[in-house]
Design a protein around this motif. Structure first.
Motif, short mmCIF file in Angstrom:
data_model
loop_
_atom_site.label_atom_id
_atom_site.label_comp_id
_atom_site.label_asym_id
_atom_site.label_seq_id
_atom_site.Cartn_x
_atom_site.Cartn_y
_atom_site.Cartn_z
N GLY A 39 87.89 10.05 -37.20
CA GLY A 39 89.31 10.30 -37.40
C GLY A 39 90.19 10.01 -36.21
N GLU A 40 89.59 9.74 -35.05
CA GLU A 40 90.36 9.44 -33.84
C GLU A 40 90.19 7.97 -33.51
OE1 GLU A 40 92.43 11.32 -32.13
OE2 GLU A 40 92.12 13.01 -33.49
N PRO A 41 91.26 7.16 -33.65
CA PRO A 41 91.13 5.72 -33.40
C PRO A 41 90.71 5.42 -31.96
CG PRO A 41 93.20 6.22 -34.53
CD PRO A 41 92.62 7.53 -34.08
N ALA A 42 89.77 4.51 -31.81
CA ALA A 42 89.34 4.06 -30.48
C ALA A 42 89.16 2.55 -30.54
CB ALA A 42 88.04 4.74 -30.07
N SER A 43 89.68 1.86 -29.54
CA SER A 43 89.57 0.41 -29.52
C SER A 43 88.15 -0.01 -29.20
CB SER A 43 90.52 -0.18 -28.48
OG SER A 43 90.34 -1.58 -28.38
N ILE A 44 87.61 -0.94 -30.00
CA ILE A 44 86.31 -1.54 -29.69
C ILE A 44 86.46 -3.02 -29.38
CG2 ILE A 44 84.95 0.15 -30.99
CD1 ILE A 44 84.78 -1.91 -33.28
N ALA A 45 87.69 -3.50 -29.29
CA ALA A 45 87.93 -4.92 -29.02
C ALA A 45 87.38 -5.30 -27.65
CB ALA A 45 89.42 -5.22 -29.09
N GLY A 46 86.49 -6.27 -27.62
CA GLY A 46 85.96 -6.76 -26.36
C GLY A 46 84.85 -5.93 -25.76
N LYS A 47 84.43 -4.85 -26.42
CA LYS A 47 83.33 -4.05 -25.89
C LYS A 47 82.00 -4.77 -26.10
CE LYS A 47 85.42 0.55 -26.20
NZ LYS A 47 85.42 0.74 -24.74
N LYS A 48 80.98 -4.33 -25.38
CA LYS A 48 79.66 -4.93 -25.50
C LYS A 48 79.04 -4.59 -26.85
CE LYS A 48 79.55 -6.66 -21.32
NZ LYS A 48 79.61 -8.13 -21.12
N PRO A 49 78.21 -5.50 -27.39
CA PRO A 49 77.60 -5.24 -28.70
C PRO A 49 76.84 -3.91 -28.76
CG PRO A 49 77.31 -7.55 -28.13
CD PRO A 49 77.91 -6.88 -26.92
N TYR A 50 76.11 -3.55 -27.69
CA TYR A 50 75.32 -2.32 -27.74
C TYR A 50 76.23 -1.09 -27.75
CZ TYR A 50 75.81 -2.98 -22.64
OH TYR A 50 76.31 -3.23 -21.37
N ASP A 51 77.40 -1.17 -27.09
CA ASP A 51 78.33 -0.04 -27.12
C ASP A 51 78.94 0.11 -28.51
OD1 ASP A 51 78.03 0.81 -24.47
OD2 ASP A 51 79.44 -0.71 -23.74
N ILE A 52 79.25 -1.02 -29.15
CA ILE A 52 79.83 -0.97 -30.50
C ILE A 52 78.79 -0.45 -31.49
CG2 ILE A 52 80.75 -2.40 -32.37
CD1 ILE A 52 82.03 -4.17 -30.20
N CYS A 53 77.54 -0.86 -31.32
CA CYS A 53 76.47 -0.36 -32.19
C CYS A 53 76.32 1.15 -32.03
CB CYS A 53 75.16 -1.08 -31.84
SG CYS A 53 73.75 -0.57 -32.84
N ARG A 54 76.31 1.62 -30.80
CA ARG A 54 76.17 3.07 -30.56
C ARG A 54 77.38 3.85 -31.07
NH1 ARG A 54 73.69 2.19 -24.51
NH2 ARG A 54 71.50 1.92 -25.15
N ALA A 55 78.53 3.19 -31.13
CA ALA A 55 79.73 3.85 -31.66
C ALA A 55 79.64 4.04 -33.16
CB ALA A 55 80.98 3.04 -31.29
N GLY A 56 78.76 3.27 -33.82
CA GLY A 56 78.58 3.46 -35.26
C GLY A 56 78.82 2.25 -36.13
N VAL A 57 78.75 1.05 -35.55
CA VAL A 57 78.92 -0.18 -36.32
C VAL A 57 77.58 -0.92 -36.35
CG1 VAL A 57 80.16 -2.36 -36.58
CG2 VAL A 57 81.34 -0.37 -35.61
N GLY A 58 77.00 -1.04 -37.54
CA GLY A 58 75.74 -1.77 -37.71
C GLY A 58 76.00 -3.06 -38.46
N ARG A 59 75.09 -4.03 -38.31
CA ARG A 59 75.30 -5.30 -38.97
C ARG A 59 73.98 -6.01 -39.26
NH1 ARG A 59 77.66 -10.34 -35.63
NH2 ARG A 59 77.11 -11.27 -37.64
#
Length: 262
Positions: free
Chosen positions: A67-87
């Motif tokens: 519920g709290e927006p956080a920018s993931i633009a330009g972050k490392k893939p492993y940080d984005i994965c740990r934030a909760g984005v899988g692919r």
């Protein structure tokens, strides 16, 4: 409540070429959304921007799993994965010389907190964590009907089974947002029908938001609640499947590429 994902004016240039230009996409929590377009439209580039493979040239990507927006633009893939984005990937990327089980275990272990010393000495904390990981991996393989091939090398699976293993590995990262890049590619009609049911089941039972790239229009139209259409890196249409299906811009974009199926 904020959308779980909000993409604003997303642009990626490669030299003088704009592969993606001013793309705006919004996903509400729990939605199953399609991203379609002709070959070369920029769909996988969007996924690569969302997951940190490429940094955007400009634009914003806000991810809000809690519920709290956080920018993931330009972050490392492993940080984005740990934030909760899988692919998953358009071209399957498995550890093909490891077992099916180990492919899932590797993904699960990113969330473990035991120390290097405890793993080296096989202390009780490591043993308990390891047993939990193995159980979770077996559960995921059972879900994908791959548990009977746990100790086979990933390279020895059929193409459809490798697709299922890649989905299992993506789920092992404990995502809130799951990006599926052409999961039905290379599957026959029976396998695609089974995959369609599986994606819907995963969305409901794992409480996921899903963004799906797919060329199989029957799959897209049957399970997606909304669809975004890309052409030459630009969103040319968005809306419900029925709206998109009858949009003249979409029909024109697909001329010569199964336009009658859109």
């Amino acid at each position: 409540m904020s959308p779980i994902l909000e993409v604003k004016d997303l642009t990626r240039n490669f030299g003088g070429l704009a592969a993606v230009s001013n793309v705006n996409i919004t996903l509400e929590e729990g939605e199953l959304i399609g991203l379609i377009g002709p070959n070369g439209a920029g769909k996988t580039t969007v996924f690569n921007l969302l997951t940190g493979v490429y940094p955007p040239s400009s634009g914003e990507i806000d991810f809000s799993p809690d519920g709290e927006p956080a920018s993931i633009a330009g972050k490392k893939p492993y940080d984005i994965c740990r934030a909760g984005v899988g692919r998953t990937f358009q071209n399957i990327r498995l550890f093909k010389d490891l077992t099916v089980l180990d492919n899932v275990v590797i993904a699960l272990e990113q969330n473990q907190t035991y120390s290097l010393l405890s793993s080296f000495l096989h202390l009780p904390s490591w043993a308990a964590s390891r047993e939990e990981v193995l159980k979770s991996a077996r559960d995921l393989l059972r879900l994908m009907r791959l548990d009977h091939k746990s100790f086979d090398l990933a390279r020895n699976l059929s193409y459809g089974e490798q697709r299922h293993l890649e989905i299992a590995r993506a789920l092992a990262t404990n995502p809130r947002l799951l990006l599926l890049d052409e999961p039905a590619a290379g599957m026959n009609p029976a396998e695609t029908a089974g995959l369609t049911k599986l994606i819907s089941w995963i969305r409901e039972n794992y409480h996921l938001t899903i963004l799906l790239i797919e060329h199989d229009m029957s799959l897209v139209m049957s399970i997606c609640e909304r669809i975004y259409v890309l052409d030459h890196g630009i969103v040319i249409s968005s809306g419900t499947p029925d709206v998109v299906r009858h949009d003249p811009r979409v029909i024109t974009a697909y001329l010569g590429q199964e336009a009658s199926d859109v």
